[in-house]
Design a protein around this motif. Structure first.
Motif, PDB file in Angstrom:
ATOM      1  N   ARG A  20       0.820  -1.223   0.000  1.00 39.40           N
ATOM      2  CA  ARG A  20       0.000   0.000   0.000  1.00 39.40           C
ATOM      3  C   ARG A  20       0.845   1.261   0.000  1.00 39.40           C
ATOM      4  O   ARG A  20       0.324   2.369   0.040  1.00 39.40           O
ATOM      5  CB  ARG A  20      -0.876   0.046   1.254  1.00 39.40           C
ATOM      6  N   ARG A  21       2.156   1.089   0.055  1.00 43.21           N
ATOM      7  CA  ARG A  21       3.005   2.251   0.257  1.00 43.21           C
ATOM      8  C   ARG A  21       3.683   2.681  -1.029  1.00 43.21           C
ATOM      9  O   ARG A  21       4.165   1.854  -1.802  1.00 43.21           O
ATOM     10  CB  ARG A  21       4.052   1.903   1.300  1.00 43.21           C
ATOM     11  N   PHE A  22       3.769   3.984  -1.226  1.00 42.39           N
ATOM     12  CA  PHE A  22       4.519   4.535  -2.347  1.00 42.39           C
ATOM     13  C   PHE A  22       5.991   4.216  -2.138  1.00 42.39           C
ATOM     14  O   PHE A  22       6.552   4.480  -1.086  1.00 42.39           O
ATOM     15  CB  PHE A  22       4.306   6.047  -2.411  1.00 42.39           C
ATOM     16  N   ALA A  23       6.650   3.623  -3.140  1.00 33.87           N
ATOM     17  CA  ALA A  23       8.050   3.223  -2.974  1.00 33.87           C
ATOM     18  C   ALA A  23       9.024   3.995  -3.871  1.00 33.87           C
ATOM     19  O   ALA A  23      10.137   4.295  -3.458  1.00 33.87           O
ATOM     20  CB  ALA A  23       8.199   1.733  -3.244  1.00 33.87           C
ATOM     21  N   PHE A  24       8.593   4.290  -5.084  1.00 37.14           N
ATOM     22  CA  PHE A  24       9.541   4.917  -6.020  1.00 37.14           C
ATOM     23  C   PHE A  24       8.775   5.700  -7.078  1.00 37.14           C
ATOM     24  O   PHE A  24       7.709   5.272  -7.522  1.00 37.14           O
ATOM     25  CB  PHE A  24      10.401   3.837  -6.695  1.00 37.14           C
ATOM     26  N   GLY A  25       9.331   6.830  -7.463  1.00 35.13           N
ATOM     27  CA  GLY A  25       8.686   7.652  -8.475  1.00 35.13           C
ATOM     28  C   GLY A  25       9.660   8.675  -9.026  1.00 35.13           C
ATOM     29  O   GLY A  25      10.876   8.570  -8.801  1.00 35.13           O
ATOM     30  N   PRO A  26       9.132   9.668  -9.725  1.00 36.22           N
ATOM     31  CA  PRO A  26      10.005  10.612 -10.423  1.00 36.22           C
ATOM     32  C   PRO A  26      10.938  11.404  -9.505  1.00 36.22           C
ATOM     33  O   PRO A  26      12.092  11.670  -9.884  1.00 36.22           O
ATOM     34  CB  PRO A  26       9.038  11.550 -11.135  1.00 36.22           C
TER      35      PRO A  26
END
Lengths: 120, 120
Positions: A20-26
């Motif tokens: 459910r957790r944001f892990a990687f992005g821009p």
């Protein structure tokens, strides 16, 4: 009558969620890239207009989510010492950039169709 | 040894820029979808936890950027009257959803490789 396509750019901001957790992005990708380029978390933060504490928190969240560290922190006297990407860090960044390129290529044709609906 | 892939989801947030200006993205797509479903800007705003004024501002920005209105506003007595998507509005939403699906398909394989680098 469809309009002439206008100057259109599409920015695929790929957000990778781990459970459910944001892990990687821009933002994290850009931080890794700037650490690689400057050799320092502090310099990378500066280049992004971000506080050192914020950059450090992002690096810690990468340590929490990935099986291996993405950033090798120097063990020198100052905690603002050098930093480089680990092999895994370079690999994550490279896969992420590959995904962005694949996304751009895949949406190009539809993007042009959408662009024709914008004002010239 | 690569880890077993973890529960991974990738959310491609496609931001479409018109010249230098942001024109369309996930928030506006969701607003159009909710207008279509509820038949009202006010109800769509409520469904998104957004003020009516904010939703109205987004609809006005679509009118400014697209060659034709995407939302047909009712000309009734109240400015909170009914709203439906125009043919162009449905087309924009459909192309955008198509782009999201194409992006997801294009990044799936690389996403799995990236997922193997996360903690199990």
């Amino acid at each position: 009558m469809p309009n002439k396509p206008v100057s259109l750019s599409i920015d695929p901001r790929l957000r990778i969620n781990h459970g459910r957790r944001f892990a990687f992005g821009p933002g994290k990708a850009e931080l890794l890239e700037k650490i690689e380029r400057t050799g320092s978390i502090s310099e990378a933060a500066k280049a992004m207009g971000m506080s050192y504490m914020r950059a450090w928190t992002l690096v810690k969240s990468l340590d929490r989510d990935f099986a291996e560290p993405l950033v090798n922190k120097s063990r020198g006297g100052s905690n603002r010492g050098g930093a480089t990407l680990s092999k895994t860090g370079r690999r994550v960044l490279s896969i992420y950039r590959e995904m962005e390129a694949a996304s751009k290529a895949a949406i190009h044709a539809a993007g042009k169709r959408l662009g024709r609906l914008l004002k010239p």
